[in-house]
Design a protein around this motif. Sequence first.
Motif, PDB file in Angstrom:
ATOM      1  N   PHE A 134      -3.386 -12.694  -3.731  1.00 58.94           N
ATOM      2  CA  PHE A 134      -3.712 -11.275  -3.864  1.00 58.94           C
ATOM      3  C   PHE A 134      -3.291 -10.557  -2.581  1.00 58.94           C
ATOM      4  N   ARG A 135      -2.836  -9.281  -2.758  1.00 58.83           N
ATOM      5  CA  ARG A 135      -2.434  -8.494  -1.593  1.00 58.83           C
ATOM      6  C   ARG A 135      -3.084  -7.111  -1.648  1.00 58.83           C
ATOM      7  N   LYS A 136      -3.547  -6.656  -0.436  1.00 61.70           N
ATOM      8  CA  LYS A 136      -4.081  -5.301  -0.266  1.00 61.70           C
ATOM      9  C   LYS A 136      -3.088  -4.534   0.600  1.00 61.70           C
ATOM     10  N   MET A 137      -2.624  -3.392   0.109  1.00 64.81           N
ATOM     11  CA  MET A 137      -1.584  -2.644   0.811  1.00 64.81           C
ATOM     12  C   MET A 137      -2.018  -1.201   0.981  1.00 64.81           C
ATOM     13  N   LYS A 138      -1.715  -0.658   2.189  1.00 59.72           N
ATOM     14  CA  LYS A 138      -1.909   0.763   2.438  1.00 59.72           C
ATOM     15  C   LYS A 138      -0.781   1.254   3.333  1.00 59.72           C
ATOM     16  N   MET A 139      -0.678   2.556   3.442  1.00 61.13           N
ATOM     17  CA  MET A 139       0.443   3.170   4.143  1.00 61.13           C
ATOM     18  C   MET A 139       0.446   2.763   5.615  1.00 61.13           C
ATOM     19  N   ASN A 140       1.669   2.477   6.079  1.00 59.56           N
ATOM     20  CA  ASN A 140       1.881   2.175   7.505  1.00 59.56           C
ATOM     21  C   ASN A 140       0.986   1.043   7.995  1.00 59.56           C
ATOM     22  N   SER A 141       0.854   0.026   7.195  1.00 59.89           N
ATOM     23  CA  SER A 141      -0.001  -1.098   7.577  1.00 59.89           C
ATOM     24  C   SER A 141       0.539  -2.380   6.969  1.00 59.89           C
TER      25      SER A 141
END
Length: 694
Positions: free
Chosen positions: A136-143
């Motif tokens: 599983f992956r958690k993604m947010k802007m510029n991170s």
Amino acid sequence: QVFTFNSVEIKVQPSVKVKNGAPLSIVCHADISKSTDFQLKHNFTVFKDGNIVFMTVSDKGDARYEIPMSRSSDTGDYECTVEADGKTKSSNSLHVWVTGMTKPILTAEKKEVLEGEVVKLRCELPEEVPPLYFFFRKMKMNSIPKEKHVFEPYRNFSVVEFSVEEGDNILQFDCFGRRNVKLEFESTEHSNKTLVTVREPFIKPTLSAKPSTNITEGDRIQFECSTVVARMRDIEIILQKNKTILNSVRDEKHLKYSAVATLEDSGEYLCKVEQGRASKTTKLNVVVSELFPKPILTASMSKLDENKELTLTCSISGFRKANFSILRKNSNGDVWLKNSRNLTMRVNVNDTGSFICKAEVKGIVKESNPVRITVYAPVSKPTLSVVNGLPEVVLGKTLRLICRSMTGTPPITFTFYKGNEVRRIVTNETYATFLDENIRQNDKRGYKCDARNNHSSGVKTSSILNITVIVPVKNASLGSIPYGEVEDGSETAFLCSVNEGSWPIHFRIFRKTDHEVLLFENSEYADRVTWRKEAMSRQDTGTYYCMASNRANVHVRSHPITISVILAGWQKGIIAGLVLITVAGAVTFALWWFFCKKKKAKGPSMEMSGSALAANLTSEKLTRQHNDGDYYSGSSYIEDGENHMKSTDESKGPDLESAEVEYTEVEVSTLDPHRAPVQKGTETVYSEIRKANN
């Protein structure tokens, strides 16, 4: 109808490795030999990883298991078994790999969450067979994406949770799967991306300082921290500095804190607002300027003799308007001495310690660095002694000396001398020790020590300590007069001596028979001792030895000597006299008996002449003569003439036909009571006895 299985084979069409979705055929062929051409029914069974996936009955030697659209779940080890008329035959195992996994499906429990809450995700591979790995992956802007992975040995799906942190706004999530085929990993493509929106439960707090973030110590400073919150329940505001909590409030959106500023209050302050898992912080840097510098305490002297004057002065560089006080540091609390910038006092040894001064301006109190003051009392005359107490040492051993001053402020420096030579210098509290190793007999015997400290009185010297060197005893020997044989009742002198050894020497004399008996014990200021045994007896026979020792505690033992107690001369004379008297009486009685018998045998005339002759011969031959204690003996022979014997035999007739001659020899030894050499004499008496029947 006879048949036999030659072989059973399994084949895969088009290949053992096909892509996901392609058609796949598993062909099972049985090679059978028959005695005649007859119909035979075959039971075909296909296994995958040990589980039955296909069964059919045919009168032909082939069977086909069709998979129109293969999936990765069809990957595995296949085997075919044929049974006919009670006979069974199996093929070898064949591995089939359907490459390419299906795309996973990702779902989120909520599409909108608050900061501090969690996002619950589910990733599923419905057409795949466990065991499986899920990522599983958690993604947010510029991170950089945050990743979690889970191993599912028995399920084709997995569930995880991600925390929503401060600063998270719009989040995207995806997942993919992976499996292990024959030690090779195969991964799925990534799932669809799921979008989750994050809302703030409260805004980032604001932190301010009044009157300013740049103030002077002594001024009062006030901090205010506030926030805007959606709901007040479980809200908490905390003010910290260097991880130390200064103030906090709950279920409120505003916090205040004030204090009198000091230099230590300079630094970074942090306001934190927490609600559940959500947390937001704000930082503020405050600079406090110095109102006045730290005071300085100076002393007229840091080391001084007792009863001298000491002056302490407290000052502030470039600043005079302050309230000063001078104190002495103490473990139980500082001791106040005077409220002044100056202090003059006459000191004693109890004033040794650290002093400080304090200055106060506008409620701000500052403390100086401590100043160490040492007051010295003079050292007393040191005493030098041996550690074990006695001023002596065994030759070759180590001498341990101790030098001690009963009074005097430490540290004290001790100097040891052997003769006039400096042997050791030691700095200690109240005493010091010195080891002089391997003492020799010709070493200098005088020792002394000096003691001094920082008192102006100077050095004190001990009295000279003279050491006695104790020489251990060596080579003990024991002798006696007389030596070897001793007459009963006589006196014997024993002499025990040593070759060397310091006096006094302790002598002991022992007799060893069945057990050891201590006969004599004495200490002498000499290298020998004499012990006289006045009257020796037969019980004194035995082995003698002596032991010697002195204060060196070395015990030496002599070689043993043997003493035999014999009879005295007068005792031997008495015994010899008794023996002679006994022998003479026995001989006299034998002769008397002989003549009496002969007299009765020959008649009156013959008895008279025989008696006279026997008397004369006995008197002459057994006469005892004395010449310087010697004893001499003679011999006598008695015999009748041949003619007389014949006539007697004829007159007596048959009564005297048989005759028998007897000889008796007596040997007597005498001893002179005056120790003369033993002389022996022999007396032989020959007698002839005629035996008659009457």
